[in-house]
Design a protein around this motif. Sequence first.
Motif, PDB file in Angstrom:
ATOM      1  N   MET A   1       0.843  -1.192   0.000  1.00  0.00           N
ATOM      2  CA  MET A   1       0.000   0.000   0.000  1.00  0.00           C
ATOM      3  C   MET A   1       0.880   1.243   0.000  1.00  0.00           C
ATOM      4  SD  MET A   1      -3.039  -1.017   2.658  1.00  0.00           S
ATOM      5  CE  MET A   1      -1.831  -1.387   3.935  1.00  0.00           C
ATOM      6  N   THR A  21       5.543  -3.311   9.864  1.00  0.00           N
ATOM      7  CA  THR A  21       5.385  -4.742   9.620  1.00  0.00           C
ATOM      8  C   THR A  21       6.446  -5.549  10.352  1.00  0.00           C
ATOM      9  OG1 THR A  21       4.382  -4.344   7.445  1.00  0.00           O
ATOM     10  CG2 THR A  21       5.309  -6.520   7.826  1.00  0.00           C
ATOM     11  N   SER A 154     -10.785 -10.333   4.484  1.00  0.00           N
ATOM     12  CA  SER A 154      -9.884  -9.806   5.520  1.00  0.00           C
ATOM     13  C   SER A 154      -9.908 -10.688   6.759  1.00  0.00           C
ATOM     14  CB  SER A 154     -10.278  -8.372   5.886  1.00  0.00           C
ATOM     15  OG  SER A 154     -10.033  -7.485   4.813  1.00  0.00           O
ATOM     16  N   LEU A 157      -7.868 -13.780   5.957  1.00  0.00           N
ATOM     17  CA  LEU A 157      -6.443 -13.461   5.931  1.00  0.00           C
ATOM     18  C   LEU A 157      -5.905 -13.278   7.347  1.00  0.00           C
ATOM     19  CD1 LEU A 157      -4.141 -12.994   3.961  1.00  0.00           C
ATOM     20  CD2 LEU A 157      -4.717 -10.557   3.933  1.00  0.00           C
ATOM     21  N   ARG A 161      -2.852 -15.582   8.758  1.00  0.00           N
ATOM     22  CA  ARG A 161      -1.563 -15.000   9.141  1.00  0.00           C
ATOM     23  C   ARG A 161      -1.271 -15.188  10.623  1.00  0.00           C
ATOM     24  NH1 ARG A 161      -0.939  -9.549   5.283  1.00  0.00           N
ATOM     25  NH2 ARG A 161      -0.834 -10.756   3.344  1.00  0.00           N
ATOM     26  N   SER A 381      -6.720  -2.537   6.428  1.00  0.00           N
ATOM     27  CA  SER A 381      -5.321  -2.099   6.449  1.00  0.00           C
ATOM     28  C   SER A 381      -4.542  -2.815   7.543  1.00  0.00           C
ATOM     29  CB  SER A 381      -5.254  -0.586   6.670  1.00  0.00           C
ATOM     30  OG  SER A 381      -5.895   0.110   5.627  1.00  0.00           O
ATOM     31  N   GLU A 384      -3.620  -6.219   6.312  1.00  0.00           N
ATOM     32  CA  GLU A 384      -2.579  -6.147   5.287  1.00  0.00           C
ATOM     33  C   GLU A 384      -1.206  -5.885   5.887  1.00  0.00           C
ATOM     34  OE1 GLU A 384      -2.584  -6.823   2.145  1.00  0.00           O
ATOM     35  OE2 GLU A 384      -4.730  -7.238   1.992  1.00  0.00           O
ATOM     36  N   HIS A 385      -1.165  -5.207   7.022  1.00  0.00           N
ATOM     37  CA  HIS A 385       0.121  -4.928   7.664  1.00  0.00           C
ATOM     38  C   HIS A 385       0.719  -6.157   8.332  1.00  0.00           C
ATOM     39  CE1 HIS A 385      -0.984  -0.387   8.082  1.00  0.00           C
ATOM     40  NE2 HIS A 385      -0.468  -0.678   6.913  1.00  0.00           N
ATOM     41  N   GLU A 388       3.386 -11.621   5.953  1.00  0.00           N
ATOM     42  CA  GLU A 388       3.169 -12.894   5.271  1.00  0.00           C
ATOM     43  C   GLU A 388       4.103 -13.945   5.867  1.00  0.00           C
ATOM     44  OE1 GLU A 388       1.166 -13.855   2.984  1.00  0.00           O
ATOM     45  OE2 GLU A 388       0.502 -12.172   1.749  1.00  0.00           O
TER      46      GLU A 388
END
Length: 418
Positions: A1, A21, A154, A157, A161, A381, A384-385, A388
């Motif tokens: 992003m 991250t 989301s 995910l 994670r 968001s 996403e932070h 992975e």
Amino acid sequence: MDFELLAYRGKVPLKDETELTAHLATLLRMENVGVLLGAGASVGCGGKTMADLWKDFTSTSPDEYRWLYENNFCPKPMMPPPGAPLSTPPNVEKLLDTLAIAIVEWERSCASELDQGKKARAAIYRALVRASFMDEGWWNTPEGVSHSEDKLSSHRLLLQRLTSARQPGQSSPWLFTTNYDLAIEWAADSIDMNVINGFLGLHSRRFTPQSFDLGFRNVQAKGEAQFGSYNVYLAKLHGSLTWKEVCGQYYEIQATEAQGEIQSFVKGDTDKLAFTVLPSAAKYIQTVGFVLGELFRRYSEFLSRPQSALLVSGYGFGDEHINRLLLSALLNPTFQLVVYLPEFSGLEDVSKLPTAAQKLLSLQSPRVTFVGGGGDAYFGSFVEHLPEPSIYNEDLRQLQERLKALDAATNPSEGGSS
């Protein structure tokens, strides 16, 4: 992003998304990892914030709303000046708490306000259910939600994670939520992930708190093959749409079975909601030490564990019980906290933030990280932070290269082999 990061660890700003991250990657490797989700985490899949819930209630039940403020249960609405934001809605849970106490007293004294009080309470409950019901199609089929359902991407995910970050021997992650919806359960079902939520049984799922002390593992995995976890623990601190009380026991009902009675209540066919455990003084007294009391005990216990990290998203600090435990958790010297709060805009002016958030920021502790900036701090968001799994592999590769270089420097005659 691509955005300008607004994040502070204590009073020190984090430079960029990579640094954030990396910090989260460190936290996800701690012995105990948990996530606290509020109403904001469910907006992307059809849920409503508390502000939108209140707006829905006032527009669909104007008579009950008028009766509440005329009887001093909530502030009388004031017309804001042109261009000014709407006034902050009342704390709905505190309102229900006050109303429940009044109804008990009216029942005792056979007061004339009893019927109208029950109607107002039912109207608020209907707004709560509408805010948590999400997609009606998800309730009507035994297949549940498809693994490709975009609205729950989301949540899926997040689960993937969190579990993939667990190291051999570490416990599974915890999810704490104030939401009544089934977003976490549906997301877990769609990727075949086990959820331990305090209920045990096949056809009759009864609340059994000892289930939180159990877990899943691959009996064939040994050593490093035990990497990751196979389940998450879920504590729904305010109850759930599919919990039902029967003769003093609480059961979890399948969504396909529960949706008929829930829809009947929402449509106004009945004023009695058969499902869900909602936070009120009377309800808490009935369930303390059993359902809600047990779930809050697990939340408190998690916060007191050594080497624990809690990530917070979508939570507006509207529950004083949760806030008090969160603030006291910082007495644990190894506890780490990360808060995603869209309203946070820096340390210069925090006066408009919730009181509990102001207290956390005033500590200026490096163990407290705040991420803000509007949409950059929304639930999507936040997920996403999270790093992975490949990031862990890259870290391991770099460590191996450093060890080889060190070995070559200290054992040149052996050519660096070991």
